[in-house]
Motif scaffolding. Sequence first.
Motif, mmCIF file in Angstrom:
data_model
loop_
_atom_site.group_PDB
_atom_site.id
_atom_site.type_symbol
_atom_site.label_atom_id
_atom_site.label_comp_id
_atom_site.label_asym_id
_atom_site.label_seq_id
_atom_site.Cartn_x
_atom_site.Cartn_y
_atom_site.Cartn_z
ATOM 1 N N GLU A 45 28.022 -8.121 16.382
ATOM 2 C CA GLU A 45 28.064 -6.883 15.601
ATOM 3 C C GLU A 45 27.674 -5.651 16.417
ATOM 4 O O GLU A 45 27.760 -4.535 15.919
ATOM 5 C CB GLU A 45 27.127 -6.977 14.386
ATOM 6 N N SER A 46 27.237 -5.838 17.658
ATOM 7 C CA SER A 46 26.821 -4.692 18.487
ATOM 8 C C SER A 46 28.009 -3.781 18.737
ATOM 9 O O SER A 46 29.090 -4.247 19.119
ATOM 10 C CB SER A 46 26.241 -5.170 19.822
ATOM 11 N N ILE A 47 27.799 -2.487 18.536
ATOM 12 C CA ILE A 47 28.899 -1.539 18.714
ATOM 13 C C ILE A 47 29.075 -1.193 20.194
ATOM 14 O O ILE A 47 28.167 -1.363 21.002
ATOM 15 C CB ILE A 47 28.700 -0.278 17.840
ATOM 16 N N GLN A 48 30.247 -0.713 20.540
ATOM 17 C CA GLN A 48 30.640 -0.488 21.928
ATOM 18 C C GLN A 48 29.674 0.393 22.726
ATOM 19 O O GLN A 48 29.392 0.082 23.879
ATOM 20 C CB GLN A 48 32.062 0.080 22.002
ATOM 21 N N PRO A 49 29.134 1.488 22.162
ATOM 22 C CA PRO A 49 28.224 2.301 22.984
ATOM 23 C C PRO A 49 27.042 1.510 23.542
ATOM 24 O O PRO A 49 26.597 1.762 24.664
ATOM 25 C CB PRO A 49 27.769 3.408 22.033
ATOM 26 N N TRP A 50 26.524 0.536 22.780
ATOM 27 C CA TRP A 50 25.414 -0.263 23.294
ATOM 28 C C TRP A 50 25.888 -1.246 24.348
ATOM 29 O O TRP A 50 25.185 -1.548 25.304
ATOM 30 C CB TRP A 50 24.674 -0.967 22.153
ATOM 31 N N ARG A 51 27.104 -1.717 24.215
ATOM 32 C CA ARG A 51 27.693 -2.570 25.258
ATOM 33 C C ARG A 51 27.861 -1.751 26.545
ATOM 34 O O ARG A 51 27.631 -2.250 27.641
ATOM 35 C CB ARG A 51 29.021 -3.149 24.795
ATOM 36 N N ASP A 52 28.226 -0.487 26.388
ATOM 37 C CA ASP A 52 28.370 0.413 27.541
ATOM 38 C C ASP A 52 27.024 0.630 28.235
ATOM 39 O O ASP A 52 26.968 0.713 29.467
ATOM 40 C CB ASP A 52 28.945 1.769 27.110
ATOM 41 N N VAL A 53 25.946 0.715 27.472
ATOM 42 C CA VAL A 53 24.602 0.882 28.042
ATOM 43 C C VAL A 53 24.266 -0.323 28.918
ATOM 44 O O VAL A 53 23.834 -0.176 30.070
ATOM 45 C CB VAL A 53 23.530 1.061 26.936
ATOM 46 N N VAL A 54 24.481 -1.507 28.379
ATOM 47 C CA VAL A 54 24.164 -2.725 29.133
ATOM 48 C C VAL A 54 25.039 -2.815 30.382
ATOM 49 O O VAL A 54 24.552 -3.151 31.467
ATOM 50 C CB VAL A 54 24.311 -3.969 28.234
ATOM 51 N N GLU A 55 26.315 -2.482 30.264
ATOM 52 C CA GLU A 55 27.210 -2.514 31.425
ATOM 53 C C GLU A 55 26.769 -1.499 32.480
ATOM 54 O O GLU A 55 26.763 -1.792 33.675
ATOM 55 C CB GLU A 55 28.651 -2.226 30.992
ATOM 56 N N ALA A 74 24.320 7.320 28.834
ATOM 57 C CA ALA A 74 24.834 6.235 27.992
ATOM 58 C C ALA A 74 23.823 5.870 26.919
ATOM 59 O O ALA A 74 24.185 5.681 25.746
ATOM 60 C CB ALA A 74 25.178 5.014 28.852
ATOM 61 N N VAL A 75 22.549 5.792 27.292
ATOM 62 C CA VAL A 75 21.507 5.475 26.309
ATOM 63 C C VAL A 75 21.408 6.592 25.272
ATOM 64 O O VAL A 75 21.337 6.338 24.067
ATOM 65 C CB VAL A 75 20.133 5.253 26.986
ATOM 66 N N GLU A 76 21.429 7.831 25.744
ATOM 67 C CA GLU A 76 21.322 8.965 24.821
ATOM 68 C C GLU A 76 22.510 9.038 23.865
ATOM 69 O O GLU A 76 22.368 9.481 22.730
ATOM 70 C CB GLU A 76 21.208 10.276 25.616
ATOM 71 N N ALA A 77 23.693 8.592 24.305
ATOM 72 C CA ALA A 77 24.896 8.663 23.479
ATOM 73 C C ALA A 77 25.002 7.512 22.485
ATOM 74 O O ALA A 77 25.731 7.614 21.498
ATOM 75 C CB ALA A 77 26.133 8.679 24.372
ATOM 76 N N ALA A 78 24.287 6.429 22.729
ATOM 77 C CA ALA A 78 24.378 5.266 21.847
ATOM 78 C C ALA A 78 23.673 5.566 20.528
ATOM 79 O O ALA A 78 22.524 5.987 20.517
ATOM 80 C CB ALA A 78 23.765 4.045 22.529
ATOM 81 N N PRO A 79 24.366 5.350 19.429
ATOM 82 C CA PRO A 79 23.790 5.692 18.124
ATOM 83 C C PRO A 79 22.690 4.720 17.688
ATOM 84 O O PRO A 79 22.688 3.554 18.075
ATOM 85 C CB PRO A 79 24.989 5.603 17.181
ATOM 86 N N THR A 80 21.775 5.224 16.893
ATOM 87 C CA THR A 80 20.710 4.379 16.356
ATOM 88 C C THR A 80 20.997 3.991 14.906
ATOM 89 O O THR A 80 20.180 3.340 14.282
ATOM 90 C CB THR A 80 19.349 5.093 16.446
ATOM 91 N N PRO A 84 20.639 -0.393 15.556
ATOM 92 C CA PRO A 84 21.017 -0.732 16.934
ATOM 93 C C PRO A 84 20.505 -2.119 17.311
ATOM 94 O O PRO A 84 19.706 -2.722 16.590
ATOM 95 C CB PRO A 84 20.322 0.351 17.750
ATOM 96 N N PRO A 85 20.947 -2.639 18.459
ATOM 97 C CA PRO A 85 20.537 -3.979 18.862
ATOM 98 C C PRO A 85 19.048 -4.061 19.187
ATOM 99 O O PRO A 85 18.406 -3.060 19.521
ATOM 100 C CB PRO A 85 21.382 -4.263 20.102
ATOM 101 N N LYS A 86 18.529 -5.270 19.100
ATOM 102 C CA LYS A 86 17.125 -5.503 19.424
ATOM 103 C C LYS A 86 16.883 -5.105 20.878
ATOM 104 O O LYS A 86 17.649 -5.456 21.761
ATOM 105 C CB LYS A 86 16.796 -6.982 19.217
ATOM 106 N N GLY A 87 15.819 -4.358 21.098
ATOM 107 C CA GLY A 87 15.471 -3.899 22.433
ATOM 108 C C GLY A 87 15.803 -2.441 22.693
ATOM 109 O O GLY A 87 15.422 -1.879 23.708
ATOM 110 N N TRP A 88 16.498 -1.789 21.752
ATOM 111 C CA TRP A 88 16.918 -0.405 21.984
ATOM 112 C C TRP A 88 15.737 0.549 22.072
ATOM 113 O O TRP A 88 15.755 1.472 22.887
ATOM 114 C CB TRP A 88 17.903 0.069 20.908
ATOM 115 N N LEU A 89 14.702 0.338 21.255
ATOM 116 C CA LEU A 89 13.585 1.271 21.243
ATOM 117 C C LEU A 89 12.803 1.214 22.555
ATOM 118 O O LEU A 89 12.425 2.248 23.109
ATOM 119 C CB LEU A 89 12.663 1.004 20.054
#
Length: 113
Positions: A45-55, A74-80, A84-89
């Motif tokens: 269910e993780s949305i693409q911006p968070w996948r982009d952060v990890v990449e 990338a982190v700043e652009a990823a929505p909360t 968001p996925p576990k570990g974002w904070l």
Amino acid sequence: MATTQQQEIWKACETLDQLDRVPESAGESLQALLRRVRGIELTGESIQPWRDVVEAGNSLDPSSATDAVGLIRAVEAAPTKPLPPKGWLFTDMAVLDFARAVNTAVAEPVEVA
């Protein structure tokens, strides 16, 4: 109006945009940020911006100021929202810590030998 934390992050990005390399004294903070990014738990269910952060974290050259700015953005652009996925904070806090390390590094006086 931007928060003090946002201003600190923006200032660090502006500084890094003018540099080729991450300041040496901010390297440990960058490594902590990378550990946090790599700890983000992506699910189906993780949305693409968070996948982009990890990449961005996985492909980052730790000496490259440009790569570091890319990761921060990338982190700043990823929505909360939605959740968001576990570990974002932890990642978000590590960005602020890294930004502060960069800002401190460039504010330190240079010693002449």
